[in-house]
Design a protein around this motif. Structure first.
Motif, PDB file in Angstrom:
ATOM      1  N   PRO A  86       0.825  -1.211   0.000  1.00 49.29           N
ATOM      2  CA  PRO A  86       0.000   0.000   0.000  1.00 49.29           C
ATOM      3  C   PRO A  86       0.859   1.261   0.000  1.00 49.29           C
ATOM      4  CG  PRO A  86      -0.606  -1.464   1.824  1.00 49.29           C
ATOM      5  CD  PRO A  86       0.541  -2.096   1.116  1.00 49.29           C
ATOM      6  N   PHE A  87       0.319   2.349  -0.524  1.00 52.11           N
ATOM      7  CA  PHE A  87       0.973   3.668  -0.539  1.00 52.11           C
ATOM      8  C   PHE A  87       2.254   3.663  -1.370  1.00 52.11           C
ATOM      9  CE2 PHE A  87      -0.895   2.899   3.732  1.00 52.11           C
ATOM     10  CZ  PHE A  87      -2.073   3.618   3.527  1.00 52.11           C
ATOM     11  N   MET A  88       2.320   2.796  -2.367  1.00 53.08           N
ATOM     12  CA  MET A  88       3.489   2.799  -3.251  1.00 53.08           C
ATOM     13  C   MET A  88       2.990   2.738  -4.684  1.00 53.08           C
ATOM     14  SD  MET A  88       6.762   0.215  -3.263  1.00 53.08           S
ATOM     15  CE  MET A  88       7.410   0.675  -1.668  1.00 53.08           C
ATOM     16  N   ASN A  89       3.574   3.557  -5.547  1.00 57.24           N
ATOM     17  CA  ASN A  89       3.118   3.516  -6.939  1.00 57.24           C
ATOM     18  C   ASN A  89       3.849   2.433  -7.728  1.00 57.24           C
ATOM     19  OD1 ASN A  89       5.577   4.527  -7.981  1.00 57.24           O
ATOM     20  ND2 ASN A  89       4.893   6.651  -7.806  1.00 57.24           N
ATOM     21  N   GLU A  90       3.409   2.244  -8.961  1.00 58.56           N
ATOM     22  CA  GLU A  90       3.913   1.161  -9.802  1.00 58.56           C
ATOM     23  C   GLU A  90       5.412   1.304 -10.086  1.00 58.56           C
ATOM     24  OE1 GLU A  90       2.228  -2.292 -11.778  1.00 58.56           O
ATOM     25  OE2 GLU A  90       1.153  -0.748 -10.690  1.00 58.56           O
ATOM     26  N   ALA A  91       5.832   2.516 -10.433  1.00 57.62           N
ATOM     27  CA  ALA A  91       7.238   2.750 -10.790  1.00 57.62           C
ATOM     28  C   ALA A  91       8.152   2.456  -9.596  1.00 57.62           C
ATOM     29  CB  ALA A  91       7.424   4.197 -11.254  1.00 57.62           C
ATOM     30  N   ASP A  92       7.754   2.935  -8.400  1.00 60.79           N
ATOM     31  CA  ASP A  92       8.559   2.689  -7.199  1.00 60.79           C
ATOM     32  C   ASP A  92       8.570   1.209  -6.844  1.00 60.79           C
ATOM     33  OD1 ASP A  92       9.227   5.299  -6.931  1.00 60.79           O
ATOM     34  OD2 ASP A  92       7.820   5.761  -5.320  1.00 60.79           O
ATOM     35  N   ALA A  93       7.410   0.570  -6.996  1.00 60.09           N
ATOM     36  CA  ALA A  93       7.316  -0.858  -6.665  1.00 60.09           C
ATOM     37  C   ALA A  93       8.302  -1.657  -7.513  1.00 60.09           C
ATOM     38  CB  ALA A  93       5.892  -1.358  -6.905  1.00 60.09           C
TER      39      ALA A  93
END
Length: 271
Positions: free
Chosen positions: A115-122
């Motif tokens: 949660p609270f993480m976008n696709e690019a960061d993930a």
């Protein structure tokens, strides 16, 4: 009984080696029966139970089993703010050092897109975590986030504030992580890989699990599951769909967005 099964997994949603939860006599029975019947045993455990003392006791009964640890992220900030695990990477380091002393196999679970993480960061983070744990894990199992009812992520999803991972992100993650687990950059699942990488998209292709556009989902999930067996990037060679461009532009856009105040600071050296 499980006389005909080659493998026994004891996943107690906690830890088989937790004395306050599981009677020691039962722990002993599981360890001894699997040793006597020559079954491959996998037990789940939390880091703090994997003390030298506990492992000395367990291996005196069964000298050869696998311990699966739900690490989720090799990043203290993510463990604290995104996953709320209640332990740090140091606890994992210590547990793994103890497991190595007793020559036990280690299976590490990581989470893709908490949660609270976008696709690019993930994508970026998960590849980094795989690299960090690869040399000390026999198997790395990446679990892409899926949405269980009644959870925080379920609420976020209902308010359109969270989308489960794209399947394309998982393919890209495997492509980037592959050289980290194959030190010579082997393309075809060479035998001297450091760790085995397994990505299992629970509810893959469904709206509450990792999904693409709906047309290509089945094919992409199948390729990801084949990779877990073959260890070959060639599984992804023939995949294509128009939605891959949508995914790619979404990830590129996220990389360019300024980080809102109050969220984690941008990592140094991130693209």
């Amino acid at each position: 009984g499980f006389k005909d099964q080659a493998m026994v997994k004891v996943y107690t949603a906690g830890s088989l080696l937790e004395d306050r939860e599981i009677p020691v006599a039962f722990q002993e029975t599981v360890l001894r029966d699997c040793a006597d019947m020559d079954k491959e045993l996998i037990v789940e455990s939390r880091c703090e139970q994997l003390t030298e003392e506990k492992l000395a006791w367990a291996t005196s009964i069964n000298p050869d089993f696998t311990v699966a640890i739900g690490l989720e992220a090799y990043d203290d900030e993510v463990l604290r703010f995104h996953v709320n695990k209640g332990f740090t990477t140091k606890a994992w380091d210590r547990a793994v050092a103890n497991l190595k002393k007793f020559d036990l196999r280690i299976k590490t679970y990581l989470m893709f897109k908490p949660p609270f993480m976008n696709e690019a960061d993930a994508l970026e983070h998960c590849v980094k975590w795989i690299g960090a744990v690869a040399e000390r894990s026999d198997e790395i199992s990446v679990n892409p986030m899926n949405i269980q009812r009644g959870t925080v992520i379920d609420r976020l999803h209902r308010h359109n504030e969270y989308r489960p991972p794209w399947l394309w992100s998982l393919v890209e993650m495997i492509r980037r992580a592959h050289p980290l687990i194959h030190p010579d950059g082997g393309i075809n699942g060479d035998p001297d890989q450091v760790a085995r990488l397994i990505v299992h998209p629970t509810a893959g292709g469904k709206i509450r699990g990792s999904h693409n556009c709906g047309r290509c989902d089945h094919e992409v999930v199948a390729a990801i599951e084949r990779y877990a067996v073959s260890g070959s990037l060639m599984e992804f060679d023939d995949l294509s769909c128009d939605c891959e461009d949508v995914w790619r532009s979404e990830v590129m856009l996220e990389r360019q967005l300024p980080v809102p105040l109050g969220l984690s600071k941008p990592r140094r050296g991130s693209p």
